[in-house]
Design an enzyme around this catalytic site. Structure first.
Site, PDB file in Angstrom:
ATOM      1  N   LYS A 199      23.897 -13.491 -83.475  1.00 29.99           N
ATOM      2  CA  LYS A 199      23.711 -14.409 -82.335  1.00 29.99           C
ATOM      3  C   LYS A 199      22.305 -14.234 -81.742  1.00 29.99           C
ATOM      4  CE  LYS A 199      25.243 -13.136 -78.146  1.00 29.99           C
ATOM      5  NZ  LYS A 199      24.277 -13.155 -77.038  1.00 29.99           N
ATOM      6  N   ASN A 200      21.889 -12.974 -81.548  1.00 30.36           N
ATOM      7  CA  ASN A 200      20.634 -12.732 -80.828  1.00 30.36           C
ATOM      8  C   ASN A 200      19.397 -13.007 -81.664  1.00 30.36           C
ATOM      9  OD1 ASN A 200      22.162 -12.205 -78.632  1.00 30.36           O
ATOM     10  ND2 ASN A 200      21.998  -9.969 -78.782  1.00 30.36           N
ATOM     11  N   CYS A 256      22.627 -11.289 -64.444  1.00 28.01           N
ATOM     12  CA  CYS A 256      23.937 -11.570 -65.042  1.00 28.01           C
ATOM     13  C   CYS A 256      24.794 -10.338 -64.788  1.00 28.01           C
ATOM     14  CB  CYS A 256      23.799 -11.930 -66.508  1.00 28.01           C
ATOM     15  SG  CYS A 256      23.685 -10.517 -67.532  1.00 28.01           S
ATOM     16  N   ARG A 266      17.980  -8.020 -64.791  1.00 26.35           N
ATOM     17  CA  ARG A 266      17.316  -8.584 -65.978  1.00 26.35           C
ATOM     18  C   ARG A 266      16.058  -9.390 -65.622  1.00 26.35           C
ATOM     19  NH1 ARG A 266      21.866 -10.437 -70.162  1.00 26.35           N
ATOM     20  NH2 ARG A 266      20.230  -9.980 -71.657  1.00 26.35           N
ATOM     21  N   ASP A 303      24.486  -2.835 -76.606  1.00 28.63           N
ATOM     22  CA  ASP A 303      25.523  -3.843 -76.862  1.00 28.63           C
ATOM     23  C   ASP A 303      26.741  -3.257 -77.562  1.00 28.63           C
ATOM     24  OD1 ASP A 303      23.320  -6.679 -77.526  1.00 28.63           O
ATOM     25  OD2 ASP A 303      23.897  -5.610 -75.707  1.00 28.63           O
ATOM     26  N   ARG A 309      31.352 -16.598 -76.235  1.00 25.51           N
ATOM     27  CA  ARG A 309      29.906 -16.867 -76.271  1.00 25.51           C
ATOM     28  C   ARG A 309      29.268 -16.202 -77.480  1.00 25.51           C
ATOM     29  NH1 ARG A 309      27.004 -15.700 -70.676  1.00 25.51           N
ATOM     30  NH2 ARG A 309      25.278 -16.009 -72.128  1.00 25.51           N
TER      31      ARG A 309
HETATM   32  C1  EPZ Z   1      18.576  -8.806 -75.422  1.00 24.68           C
HETATM   33  O1  EPZ Z   1      18.538  -9.082 -74.038  1.00 24.68           O
HETATM   34  C2  EPZ Z   1      19.967  -9.207 -75.879  1.00 24.68           C
HETATM   35  N1  EPZ Z   1      20.180 -10.623 -75.628  1.00 24.68           N
HETATM   36  C3  EPZ Z   1      21.012  -8.378 -75.135  1.00 24.68           C
HETATM   37  O2  EPZ Z   1      22.275  -8.683 -75.713  1.00 24.68           O
HETATM   38  C4  EPZ Z   1      20.743  -6.896 -75.387  1.00 24.68           C
HETATM   39  O3  EPZ Z   1      21.641  -6.136 -74.619  1.00 24.68           O
HETATM   40  C5  EPZ Z   1      19.307  -6.560 -74.981  1.00 24.68           C
HETATM   41  O4  EPZ Z   1      18.387  -7.418 -75.696  1.00 24.68           O
HETATM   42  C6  EPZ Z   1      18.945  -5.123 -75.319  1.00 24.68           C
HETATM   43  O5  EPZ Z   1      19.108  -4.899 -76.692  1.00 24.68           O
HETATM   44  C7  EPZ Z   1      19.633 -11.515 -76.487  1.00 24.68           C
HETATM   45  O6  EPZ Z   1      18.959 -11.152 -77.431  1.00 24.68           O
HETATM   46  C8  EPZ Z   1      19.917 -12.965 -76.204  1.00 24.68           C
HETATM   47  P1  EPZ Z   1      15.632  -6.633 -72.898  1.00 24.68           P
HETATM   48  P2  EPZ Z   1      17.104  -9.019 -73.287  1.00 24.68           P
HETATM   49  O7  EPZ Z   1      14.554  -7.537 -72.427  1.00 24.68           O
HETATM   50  O8  EPZ Z   1      16.046  -9.470 -74.203  1.00 24.68           O
HETATM   51  C9  EPZ Z   1      14.222  -4.712 -68.809  1.00 24.68           C
HETATM   52  C10 EPZ Z   1      24.467  -9.451 -75.807  1.00 24.68           C
HETATM   53  O9  EPZ Z   1      25.505  -8.872 -75.480  1.00 24.68           O
HETATM   54  N2  EPZ Z   1      13.239  -5.807 -68.749  1.00 24.68           N
HETATM   55  O10 EPZ Z   1      15.431  -5.854 -74.154  1.00 24.68           O
HETATM   56  O11 EPZ Z   1      17.261  -9.691 -71.966  1.00 24.68           O
HETATM   57  C11 EPZ Z   1      15.652  -5.193 -68.631  1.00 24.68           C
HETATM   58  O12 EPZ Z   1      15.984  -5.293 -67.261  1.00 24.68           O
HETATM   59  C12 EPZ Z   1      23.260  -9.362 -74.916  1.00 24.68           C
HETATM   60  O13 EPZ Z   1      24.308 -10.079 -76.881  1.00 24.68           O
HETATM   61  C13 EPZ Z   1      12.265  -5.797 -67.756  1.00 24.68           C
HETATM   62  O14 EPZ Z   1      12.222  -4.895 -66.913  1.00 24.68           O
HETATM   63  O15 EPZ Z   1      16.978  -7.455 -73.040  1.00 24.68           O
HETATM   64  C14 EPZ Z   1      16.438  -4.123 -69.330  1.00 24.68           C
HETATM   65  O16 EPZ Z   1      16.604  -3.033 -68.438  1.00 24.68           O
HETATM   66  C15 EPZ Z   1      23.560  -8.644 -73.607  1.00 24.68           C
HETATM   67  N3  EPZ Z   1      11.346  -6.795 -67.723  1.00 24.68           N
HETATM   68  C16 EPZ Z   1      15.512  -3.674 -70.472  1.00 24.68           C
HETATM   69  O17 EPZ Z   1      14.211  -4.158 -70.118  1.00 24.68           O
HETATM   70  C17 EPZ Z   1      11.357  -7.826 -68.639  1.00 24.68           C
HETATM   71  O18 EPZ Z   1      10.482  -8.719 -68.573  1.00 24.68           O
HETATM   72  C18 EPZ Z   1      15.873  -4.249 -71.824  1.00 24.68           C
HETATM   73  O19 EPZ Z   1      16.006  -5.633 -71.685  1.00 24.68           O
HETATM   74  C19 EPZ Z   1      12.361  -7.826 -69.636  1.00 24.68           C
HETATM   75  C20 EPZ Z   1      13.278  -6.813 -69.680  1.00 24.68           C
END
Ligand code: EPZ
Length: 430
Positions: free
Chosen positions: A22-23, A117, A122, A305, A397
């Site tokens: 999905k991701n 969320c 996020r 995840d 989803r």
């Molecule tokens: C992706 O989310 C996935 N979603 C998430 O999967 C997954 O949990 C996550 O990566 C971590 O592997 C999709 O790919 C659609 P991040 P993403 O940016 O990209 C912080 C699922 O269940 N951060 O790697 O939003 C953030 O707050 C979903 O399929 C910032 O601070 O995750 C978090 O603490 C849930 N600033 C950490 O980084 C930013 O600009 C990792 O978030 C971006 C992120």
């Protein structure tokens, strides 16, 4: 409101086919609009988030032709609108990938700001930092991100936080910038690599995806491509932990075992037998699971995840376990639901201490988010008696035909949407 109703106690046994990631799919669908030629994408998971992303792409004028459940053709040549409405972002945050895609191709994009969320606030500051480093003007106006650039030029960027979304979003914009972009402290998840491979199949020049440094030489245009999405390692891991928690014997088919290393390592720690094949992994769990310690980390560390799924299995293991959730600040909500089934857990900040119990008793629980919802279904399959999981829209989803796949492994689970159907299930299963 649809629910899952589950009668626990059956070990899950058999083989289950894993779908596309999905991701990876969400980002690749966004990147597909970066060419004016037709892109053919296969092994797409037929899940709600992907279908919403296809609506968002079609909503800005791209041609979207669904060939079958798992195959789509996209042509971004007819795009007339660079504005992604809040409706789409509210449904799936990942529509923000259209920011990087539209900015890279058209030097302009307007996308509604995603909210938080259920698993945390996020923020997207790293995405915006990357676009600005490429020379874009990025403003937040009336709940929208407005990004535009006279020109995008290569840059040397160091991310403050390892972010999957920011790595992919900025990589897309940089793919069509002028010159060389070097990105450091990047995410290395398999789906980041899949997006880079997809962009390269369209003529981009991206090197180093999957390592700490990604080098991108911008190109003027991208061309058509035929591409197949990688298997979903999180769907696979979910079924592997379902086998572990129900003392089953499950083989997940059509996977890339390398992507499952951290999950396999924990299953072995917990006493499961794991056998790896070229494109399959078999998990056998005979006796009671053993406790262990786990900390979620960016890939190749243990995936966040997969945190709820191991949480359920550890709550049934012999001994005391700890989980440290280092990625998101609010990803333990499911543990309150699990406690209603008999689990003994103490949460302090981003750490949970779990005293394993012999068995869960079925109860009515609510899915707080996608992966936690799937984990609560695993708990129901392992529990004594009947479990009802509410709010399964979260699960739908990201999991295709979830209850059908569990039933094919011997799980007693049905989707219901009324008290009458619940009573009918109870009469049927006795
Ligand atoms: C992706 O989310 C996935 N979603 C998430 O999967 C997954 O949990 C996550 O990566 C971590 O592997 C999709 O790919 C659609 P991040 P993403 O940016 O990209 C912080 C699922 O269940 N951060 O790697 O939003 C953030 O707050 C979903 O399929 C910032 O601070 O995750 C978090 O603490 C849930 N600033 C950490 O980084 C930013 O600009 C990792 O978030 C971006 C992120």
């Amino acid at each position: 409101m649809e629910q899952y109703i589950i009668k626990g106690g059956n070990p899950l046994v058999g083989e289950v086919e894993i779908g596309g990631a999905k991701n990876a799919a969400l980002a690749i669908l966004a990147a597909a609009i970066m060419t004016n030629e037709t892109v053919h994408i296969e092994n797409l998971p037929d899940v709600n988030d992907v279908n919403v992303m296809l609506e968002a792409i079609s909503g800005i004028g791209a041609m979207v032709q669904r060939i079958d459940r798992h195959t789509v053709k996209i042509n971004g040549g007819t795009i007339r609108d660079f504005n992604i409405e809040y409706d789409y972002i509210k449904k799936i945050r990942a529509s923000y990938y259209l920011l990087g895609a539209l900015l890279g191709k058209y030097r302009r994009a307007e996308v509604a700001l995603p909210g938080g969320c259920n698993i945390g606030s996020r923020p997207i500051d790293q995405h915006l930092k990357g676009f600005r480093a490429l020379g874009a003007d990025v403003d937040i106006e009336h709940g929208k991100i407005v990004a535009e650039a006279e020109n995008l030029r290569g840059t040397h960027l160091y991310f403050d936080v390892v972010s999957v979304g920011a790595t992919i979003n900025v990589m897309m914009a940089a793919a069509m910038a002028d010159g060389l972009t070097i990105m450091e402290n990047v995410a290395k998840e398999p789906h980041v690599v899949d997006v880079a491979n997809f962009l390269n199949s369209m003529g981009a020049n991206i090197r180093g995806a999957g390592t700490d440094v990604i080098r991108i030489r911008g190109v003027k245009t991208l061309h058509k491509s035929e591409y197949s999405i990688i298997p979903d390692q999180i769907e696979a891991g979910t079924f592997m932990f379902a086998a572990a928690a129900t003392k089953g014997d499950v083989t997940v088919m059509n996977v890339i075992p390398k992507h499952l290393d951290a999950t396999i390592s924990k299953l072995i720690d917990m006493g499961c037998e794991v056998e790896e094949f070229d494109d399959a992994v078999r998990v056998v769990s005979k006796g009671r699971l053993r406790s262990t310690q786990v900390k979620t980390l960016p890939y190749p560390g243990y995936p966040t995840d997969m945190q709820p799924q191991i949480g359920v299995a550890l709550a049934l293991a012999k001994g005391t376990s700890t989980i440290t959730e280092s990625i998101f600040e609010n990803r333990f909500k499911y543990l309150d639901e699990l406690a209603r089934m008999g689990a003994v857990i103490k949460v302090e900040g981003n750490s949970a201490t779990i005293e394993g119990v012999e068995r869960f008793s079925g109860a009515r629980v609510s899915a707080p988010d996608l992966r936690a919802g799937a984990a609560l279904c695993i708990a129901g399959l392992a529990a004594d008696g009947i479990t009802i999981v509410d709010d399964i829209v979260y699960i739908q989803r990201g999991y295709e035909r979830f209850e059908e796949k569990l039933r094919s492994l011997g799980g007693i689970i049905e989707k219901v949407s009324s008290e009458k159907e619940i009573q009918k299930f109870k009469l049927k299963v006795g």
